[in-house]
Design a protein around this motif. Structure first.
Motif, PDB file in Angstrom:
ATOM      1  N   MET A 182       0.811  -1.212   0.000  1.00 15.57           N
ATOM      2  CA  MET A 182       0.000   0.000   0.000  1.00 15.57           C
ATOM      3  C   MET A 182       0.851   1.272   0.000  1.00 15.57           C
ATOM      4  SD  MET A 182      -3.084  -0.674  -0.360  1.00 15.57           S
ATOM      5  CE  MET A 182      -4.116  -2.139  -0.381  1.00 15.57           C
ATOM      6  N   THR A 183       2.046   1.194   0.563  1.00 18.87           N
ATOM      7  CA  THR A 183       2.919   2.369   0.566  1.00 18.87           C
ATOM      8  C   THR A 183       3.296   2.765  -0.851  1.00 18.87           C
ATOM      9  OG1 THR A 183       3.809   1.701   2.710  1.00 18.87           O
ATOM     10  CG2 THR A 183       5.085   3.311   1.443  1.00 18.87           C
ATOM     11  N   ASP A 184       3.602   1.756  -1.688  1.00 19.89           N
ATOM     12  CA  ASP A 184       3.946   2.044  -3.081  1.00 19.89           C
ATOM     13  C   ASP A 184       2.751   2.642  -3.839  1.00 19.89           C
ATOM     14  OD1 ASP A 184       6.503   1.087  -2.692  1.00 19.89           O
ATOM     15  OD2 ASP A 184       5.942  -0.971  -3.228  1.00 19.89           O
ATOM     16  N   VAL A 185       1.551   2.082  -3.572  1.00 18.15           N
ATOM     17  CA  VAL A 185       0.351   2.612  -4.218  1.00 18.15           C
ATOM     18  C   VAL A 185       0.143   4.071  -3.845  1.00 18.15           C
ATOM     19  CG1 VAL A 185      -2.150   2.399  -4.395  1.00 18.15           C
ATOM     20  CG2 VAL A 185      -0.734   0.349  -4.318  1.00 18.15           C
ATOM     21  N   CYS A 186       0.301   4.374  -2.563  1.00 15.83           N
ATOM     22  CA  CYS A 186       0.105   5.756  -2.107  1.00 15.83           C
ATOM     23  C   CYS A 186       1.128   6.701  -2.729  1.00 15.83           C
ATOM     24  CB  CYS A 186       0.183   5.823  -0.582  1.00 15.83           C
ATOM     25  SG  CYS A 186      -1.226   5.054   0.251  1.00 15.83           S
ATOM     26  N   ASP A 187       2.371   6.229  -2.914  1.00 14.52           N
ATOM     27  CA  ASP A 187       3.395   7.069  -3.536  1.00 14.52           C
ATOM     28  C   ASP A 187       3.011   7.435  -4.968  1.00 14.52           C
ATOM     29  OD1 ASP A 187       4.901   7.043  -1.254  1.00 14.52           O
ATOM     30  OD2 ASP A 187       6.204   5.386  -1.906  1.00 14.52           O
ATOM     31  N   VAL A 188       2.530   6.447  -5.712  1.00 10.27           N
ATOM     32  CA  VAL A 188       2.108   6.700  -7.092  1.00 10.27           C
ATOM     33  C   VAL A 188       0.935   7.695  -7.120  1.00 10.27           C
ATOM     34  CG1 VAL A 188       1.141   5.646  -9.164  1.00 10.27           C
ATOM     35  CG2 VAL A 188       2.905   4.447  -7.868  1.00 10.27           C
ATOM     36  N   LEU A 189      -0.021   7.462  -6.248  1.00 11.74           N
ATOM     37  CA  LEU A 189      -1.215   8.304  -6.227  1.00 11.74           C
ATOM     38  C   LEU A 189      -0.902   9.732  -5.791  1.00 11.74           C
ATOM     39  CD1 LEU A 189      -3.758   5.765  -4.706  1.00 11.74           C
ATOM     40  CD2 LEU A 189      -3.704   6.598  -7.059  1.00 11.74           C
ATOM     41  N   GLU A 190       0.000   9.885  -4.821  1.00 12.17           N
ATOM     42  CA  GLU A 190       0.357  11.233  -4.379  1.00 12.17           C
ATOM     43  C   GLU A 190       1.038  12.011  -5.492  1.00 12.17           C
ATOM     44  OE1 GLU A 190       2.682  10.857  -0.869  1.00 12.17           O
ATOM     45  OE2 GLU A 190       0.987  10.251   0.395  1.00 12.17           O
ATOM     46  N   LEU A 245      -5.465   3.979 -10.377  1.00 13.16           N
ATOM     47  CA  LEU A 245      -6.706   4.633  -9.957  1.00 13.16           C
ATOM     48  C   LEU A 245      -7.849   3.667  -9.701  1.00 13.16           C
ATOM     49  CD1 LEU A 245      -6.854   7.819 -12.238  1.00 13.16           C
ATOM     50  CD2 LEU A 245      -6.489   7.713  -9.767  1.00 13.16           C
ATOM     51  N   ASN A 246      -7.754   2.463 -10.193  1.00  9.30           N
ATOM     52  CA  ASN A 246      -8.887   1.546 -10.043  1.00  9.30           C
ATOM     53  C   ASN A 246      -9.018   1.071  -8.589  1.00  9.30           C
ATOM     54  OD1 ASN A 246     -11.023  -0.071 -11.336  1.00  9.30           O
ATOM     55  ND2 ASN A 246      -9.788  -1.774 -10.561  1.00  9.30           N
ATOM     56  N   PRO A 247     -10.152   1.349  -7.910  1.00 12.30           N
ATOM     57  CA  PRO A 247     -10.314   0.900  -6.526  1.00 12.30           C
ATOM     58  C   PRO A 247     -10.320  -0.622  -6.459  1.00 12.30           C
ATOM     59  CG  PRO A 247     -11.947   2.555  -7.105  1.00 12.30           C
ATOM     60  CD  PRO A 247     -11.296   2.139  -8.379  1.00 12.30           C
ATOM     61  N   ALA A 248      -9.718  -1.159  -5.404  1.00 11.06           N
ATOM     62  CA  ALA A 248      -9.657  -2.614  -5.246  1.00 11.06           C
ATOM     63  C   ALA A 248     -11.038  -3.160  -4.950  1.00 11.06           C
ATOM     64  CB  ALA A 248      -8.685  -2.974  -4.121  1.00 11.06           C
ATOM     65  N   PHE A 249     -11.361  -4.304  -5.600  1.00  8.88           N
ATOM     66  CA  PHE A 249     -12.624  -4.972  -5.281  1.00  8.88           C
ATOM     67  C   PHE A 249     -12.529  -5.548  -3.874  1.00  8.88           C
ATOM     68  CE2 PHE A 249     -14.641  -4.689  -9.295  1.00  8.88           C
ATOM     69  CZ  PHE A 249     -13.613  -4.652 -10.227  1.00  8.88           C
ATOM     70  N   SER A 250     -13.664  -5.554  -3.166  1.00 11.57           N
ATOM     71  CA  SER A 250     -13.668  -6.027  -1.779  1.00 11.57           C
ATOM     72  C   SER A 250     -14.533  -7.256  -1.646  1.00 11.57           C
ATOM     73  CB  SER A 250     -14.195  -4.929  -0.854  1.00 11.57           C
ATOM     74  OG  SER A 250     -13.380  -3.792  -0.941  1.00 11.57           O
ATOM     75  N   ASP A 251     -14.098  -8.115  -0.706  1.00 11.46           N
ATOM     76  CA  ASP A 251     -14.936  -9.273  -0.414  1.00 11.46           C
ATOM     77  C   ASP A 251     -15.870  -8.924   0.731  1.00 11.46           C
ATOM     78  OD1 ASP A 251     -13.419  -9.331   1.873  1.00 11.46           O
ATOM     79  OD2 ASP A 251     -12.161 -11.016   1.226  1.00 11.46           O
ATOM     80  N   LEU A 304      -7.284   8.310  -1.579  1.00 13.03           N
ATOM     81  CA  LEU A 304      -6.474   8.987  -2.591  1.00 13.03           C
ATOM     82  C   LEU A 304      -6.965   8.667  -3.999  1.00 13.03           C
ATOM     83  CD1 LEU A 304      -2.731   8.922  -1.460  1.00 13.03           C
ATOM     84  CD2 LEU A 304      -4.009  10.883  -2.320  1.00 13.03           C
ATOM     85  N   GLN A 305      -7.308   7.414  -4.251  1.00 12.13           N
ATOM     86  CA  GLN A 305      -7.840   7.037  -5.562  1.00 12.13           C
ATOM     87  C   GLN A 305      -9.101   7.836  -5.889  1.00 12.13           C
ATOM     88  OE1 GLN A 305      -8.238   2.834  -4.758  1.00 12.13           O
ATOM     89  NE2 GLN A 305      -6.541   2.299  -6.135  1.00 12.13           N
ATOM     90  N   LEU A 306     -10.010   7.896  -4.946  1.00 10.84           N
ATOM     91  CA  LEU A 306     -11.269   8.609  -5.168  1.00 10.84           C
ATOM     92  C   LEU A 306     -11.025  10.104  -5.348  1.00 10.84           C
ATOM     93  CD1 LEU A 306     -13.437   6.769  -2.478  1.00 10.84           C
ATOM     94  CD2 LEU A 306     -13.458   6.388  -4.945  1.00 10.84           C
ATOM     95  N   THR A 307     -10.107  10.654  -4.564  1.00  5.52           N
ATOM     96  CA  THR A 307      -9.810  12.086  -4.669  1.00  5.52           C
ATOM     97  C   THR A 307      -9.198  12.425  -6.018  1.00  5.52           C
ATOM     98  OG1 THR A 307      -9.460  12.219  -2.276  1.00  5.52           O
ATOM     99  CG2 THR A 307      -8.554  13.998  -3.609  1.00  5.52           C
ATOM    100  N   VAL A 308      -8.230  11.608  -6.457  1.00  7.71           N
ATOM    101  CA  VAL A 308      -7.581  11.875  -7.743  1.00  7.71           C
ATOM    102  C   VAL A 308      -8.585  11.771  -8.884  1.00  7.71           C
ATOM    103  CG1 VAL A 308      -5.833  11.068  -9.373  1.00  7.71           C
ATOM    104  CG2 VAL A 308      -5.312  11.149  -6.939  1.00  7.71           C
ATOM    105  N   MET A 309      -9.481  10.788  -8.837  1.00  4.94           N
ATOM    106  CA  MET A 309     -10.498  10.676  -9.890  1.00  4.94           C
ATOM    107  C   MET A 309     -11.402  11.905  -9.916  1.00  4.94           C
ATOM    108  SD  MET A 309     -11.764   6.715 -10.274  1.00  4.94           S
ATOM    109  CE  MET A 309     -11.794   6.255  -8.549  1.00  4.94           C
ATOM    110  N   LYS A 310     -11.800  12.392  -8.738  1.00  5.79           N
ATOM    111  CA  LYS A 310     -12.644  13.591  -8.671  1.00  5.79           C
ATOM    112  C   LYS A 310     -11.934  14.801  -9.262  1.00  5.79           C
ATOM    113  CE  LYS A 310     -14.915  14.821  -5.133  1.00  5.79           C
ATOM    114  NZ  LYS A 310     -15.292  15.183  -3.760  1.00  5.79           N
ATOM    115  N   VAL A 311     -10.681  15.002  -8.861  1.00  5.37           N
ATOM    116  CA  VAL A 311      -9.933  16.158  -9.349  1.00  5.37           C
ATOM    117  C   VAL A 311      -9.683  16.038 -10.851  1.00  5.37           C
ATOM    118  CG1 VAL A 311      -7.762  17.433  -9.155  1.00  5.37           C
ATOM    119  CG2 VAL A 311      -8.864  16.531  -7.104  1.00  5.37           C
ATOM    120  N   MET A 312      -9.433  14.828 -11.320  1.00  9.23           N
ATOM    121  CA  MET A 312      -9.170  14.625 -12.744  1.00  9.23           C
ATOM    122  C   MET A 312     -10.403  14.954 -13.587  1.00  9.23           C
ATOM    123  SD  MET A 312      -7.429  11.275 -14.534  1.00  9.23           S
ATOM    124  CE  MET A 312      -5.896  11.494 -13.635  1.00  9.23           C
ATOM    125  N   VAL A 313     -11.576  14.485 -13.152  1.00 10.20           N
ATOM    126  CA  VAL A 313     -12.805  14.805 -13.888  1.00 10.20           C
ATOM    127  C   VAL A 313     -13.073  16.309 -13.836  1.00 10.20           C
ATOM    128  CG1 VAL A 313     -15.297  14.459 -13.973  1.00 10.20           C
ATOM    129  CG2 VAL A 313     -13.792  12.521 -13.507  1.00 10.20           C
TER     130      VAL A 313
END
Length: 756
Positions: free
Chosen positions: A3-11, A34-40, A93-102
């Motif tokens: 998750m640390t690597d994912v956050c670095d990319v997203l930031e 940017l794709n949110p992880a599917f949850s069980d 972060l994924q949701l925020t970046v998608m919002k800002v991008m749109v």
């Protein structure tokens, strides 16, 4: 991938998108991030490699700026609190970046190359994964912030698809149909309503010309399900709910969406069945006010109904001024009548008696009063104003479709008695020790637009009844009964106008401010009243004399006042004109006892360099309002207000610029402009000006001035001010017909005072 690597990319991506910068890596790589992880069912995120495969991207295609390790496709079990926290942060972060991008895609100032890159990433997300289902699944998350962000993100993605003419996914429509088929307190329902609300607001904010088609594409699949949902909602009983707080939250969201649906009918010219839901269920919406529910929900409901009656729903969402009646809406007149009948039926069943209008004292900072401080019980004037407008506006709408004068008079007496009884405990000193027609100025004085809407509606009721009575009210006795009825039930137009003038200190600059302003319907109301005054000067003069006499005493007996007024009418003022000037005894009402006007209403006496910024919006009223050939023409103008909006908007803005430019010059021009915009608008022939601050005028002079004198003097000052603005091409519309009206009124007064 951890998750640390994912956050670095997203930031890194977030910083670039926030600046509107172009991107360095491949668009597919960013789509993976940017794709949110599917949850069980346990809420555990799937491995990052699963998301990559879903998008058709493998590990070797990940962003080159970050070296990522491959992981097993099996779900990662986050055992520690820190791991769960990082996973939550990554999702946010994924949701925020998608919002800002749109948002960047939709923003006009974004660089074209960057906008195309962002658009490509969002399209990859939409085409390669079922992003809608992923986000709606997150609505179940117990983390309210995460669920709220998912709802807002989904709303922007839906709006992006509508703007790009991409067909909405069937999974989203099926989700709405499943969860809105009937009322429920489940989180999915609440966030579904929230998503729909955000999309509607985005459509309102858009400046493109295809808003109506975008809205049609969005609402058409939801017409039936929304009707079913609201029918189910308003058939609920709050006391049966296990969690009242959830029910209130759901109800507030439902009312907000219903308000937007109604507003879209007014502003966007679309006629979908779901836009009529409020009007067809208005009786049940009014029932919400009687539910055992928090006061703020009742307040929202009653204000929603009020704005619907005034055709002002959603006016704060649109940048332009909508026409008061949208052409082509064949159901509008019938729907407004249904709404008015529902309001009057609810009032007849005791709606006003169920309202609690005792408000808590206001405290600086929003806190509670300290112990030992005296608590003065206060009334909620927002509710008082809204309730009063509900009654008076509903009566006006009903009477427009009523042919029987007797029926109208009976209804008016019944409902006005109910309203005045409701207002009595909340008006201090008591309304019953004053004239009944004073209720309007005392209830609405703190709200300019509401007081003029109420006065206009009251004028419409009076004119409608007066025209119906013209055929049968020729006998003197019937005329006396009619006059007594108008005063007793608080809708005599002359009294209402005089009390309004009293509340603004008989200051012509206030009337000028209202005429220039786009915030109120004063132009329409004032023209209609002047036309009535021109035909009914004798009645006006008699009322002024009676007010002069009765207000000189400490208290007023209402019955005695009306009786004396009727007796005065029998004399007719023209028979006593010679003694008019001698009859101006001490009149404290017209001078010293006038209360200071409210801050919202009265312009400052100090010179102002510019007009208030709230008046820079284009006016709503039509230019044709001052071009009536007769007062009869003013009865139907409310349906034709949209004719001159465009022309008046541009002329209004040009006039405001000229006024500011004129004020900004030096020398004599500056001095004259400041005088024009301040209180120095008194005609030269008046050697003793009357200040708004009555204490500033000598008491001996003020006590000799009668109400009719102050009114006509106000008209003369207003006429001079409008003429000077017109001469300099600074008035926002053509006031020629208005000036003619004022000139005729002043001439009638001068002739009555000096018949020779």
């Amino acid at each position: 991938m951890n998750m640390t690597d994912v956050c670095d990319v997203l930031e890194q991506l977030y910083k670039q998108v926030l600046l509107g910068a172009t991107l360095e890596n491949d668009k597919q790589d960013y789509a993976v991030s940017l794709n949110p992880a599917f949850s069980d069912h346990d809420g555990r995120p799937a491995a990052f490699s699963e998301c990559s495969c879903a998008l058709g991207v493998h590990d070797e295609h990940l962003p080159s700026s970050v070296h990522l390790a491959t992981v097993s496709a099996a779900p990662v079990c986050l055992k520690s609190h820190s791991q769960r926290s990082r996973a939550r942060e990554a999702k946010l972060l994924q949701l925020t970046v998608m919002k800002v991008m749109v948002a960047r895609i939709l923003a006009a100032e974004t660089e074209c190359r960057a906008k195309e890159e962002y658009r490509e990433i969002i399209n990859i997300l939409l085409k390669s994964s079922d992003i809608d289902s992923t986000l709606t699944y997150m609505f179940r998350n117990p983390d309210k912030l995460l669920a709220h962000m998912a709802s807002n993100c989904l709303a922007l993605l839906l709006y992006f698809q509508l703007k790009e003419k991409i067909t909405l996914r069937q999974s989203w429509i099926a989700f709405c149909q499943k969860n809105l088929s009937e009322y429920s307190e489940r989180d999915e329902v609440v966030y579904c309503l929230c998503t729909l609300t955000v999309v509607m607001k985005e459509i309102f904010k858009d400046t493109c010309s295809q808003k109506t088609e975008i809205l049609r594409q969005f609402l058409t699949p939801l017409d039936t399900v929304l009707e079913d949902f609201y029918n189910s909602l308003f058939s609920q009983h709050l006391e049966n709910h296990q969690d009242p707080s959830k029910a209130v939250h759901s109800l507030m969201g439902s009312l907000e969406l219903l308000e937007l649906l109604t507003a879209s009918r007014i502003h966007l010219g679309l006629h979908c069945p779901c836009q009529r839901i409020f009007f067809l269920t208005s009786a049940r919406v009014l029932d919400v006010i009687t539910w055992p529910i928090q006061a703020f929900v009742k307040r929202k409901s009653i204000l929603f109904v009020k704005k619907s009656l005034l055709w002002k729903v959603g006016e704060d969402l649109c940048r332009g001024s909508p026409p008061p009646f949208m052409p082509g809406d064949r159901h509008l007149e019938a729907d407004m009548l249904v709404l008015a009948d529902a309001v009057l039926r609810a009032v007849d069943q005791g709606l006003l008696r169920t309202l609690s209008v005792r408000g808590k004292p206001s405290c600086f900072g929003g806190g509670e009063l300290q112990l030992g401080c005296e608590q003065v019980p206060a009334s909620d004037h927002v509710i008082l104003r809204a309730s009063s407008l509900l009654v008076i506006k509903s009566l006006e709408i009903k009477f427009q479709n009523c042919a029987s004068a007797d029926e109208m008079q009976v209804d008016l007496q019944r409902f006005m008695a109910e309203l005045l009884t409701f207002l009595k405990p909340h008006l201090q000193p008591s309304l019953w020790s004053h004239h009944p027609c004073e209720w309007l100025s005392r209830v609405f004085i703190e709200q300019d637009d509401d007081i003029l809407e109420a006065a206009r509606a009251s004028m419409g009721i009076y004119l409608r009844l007066a025209r119906k009575r013209e055929v049968t009210a020729n006998l003197t006795q019937e005329k006396e009964i009619w006059d007594h009825h108008t005063h007793e039930n608080g809708y005599n137009p002359h009294c209402i106008f005089l009390f309004f003038l009293k509340s603004v200190g008989f200051d012509s600059t206030v009337l000028l401010d209202f005429l220039i302003s786009s915030e109120t319907c004063f132009l329409e109301y004032f023209v209609r009243y002047l036309k009535l005054l021109e035909k009914d000067w004798d009645e006006f003069f008699t009322i002024c004399k009676c007010l002069d006499v009765t207000k000189s005493s400490d208290s007023i007996n209402v019955c005695g006042w009306v009786s004396s007024l009727v007796q005065g009418i029998e004399l007719r003022p023209l028979a006593a004109l010679g003694s008019h000037r001698k009859a101006r005894a001490a009149v404290p009402w017209a001078s010293d006892t006038s209360p200071k006007p409210s801050k919202q209403t009265v312009m400052s006496k100090e010179p102002q360099a510019t007009l208030p910024t709230s008046h820079l919006r284009p006016p709503q009223a039509s230019q044709s309002l001052v071009n009536y050939d007769s007062s009869d023409d003013s009865e139907v103008e409310s349906r034709d207000l949209c004719v001159a909006n465009g022309k008046r908007t541009s002329s209004y803005q040009e006039a405001m610029k000229k006024i500011r430019d004129t004020v900004g010059t030096s020398g004599d021009n500056t001095e004259r402009s400041l005088e024009l915009l301040s209180g120095s608008l008194v005609s030269e022939e008046w050697n003793t000006p009357l200040s708004m601050d009555c204490d500033a005028a000598p008491e001996s002079i003020a006590s000799e001035v009668g109400i009719s004198d102050r009114t006509v003097k106000c008209f003369e000052e207003l006429q001079g001010a409008v003429y000077r603005l017109q001469k300099k091409n600074l008035f926002p519309y053509n006031p020629a017909a208005l000036l003619k009206l004022l000139k005729r009124i002043v001439a009638i007064c001068n002739k009555s005072v000096n018949p020779l």
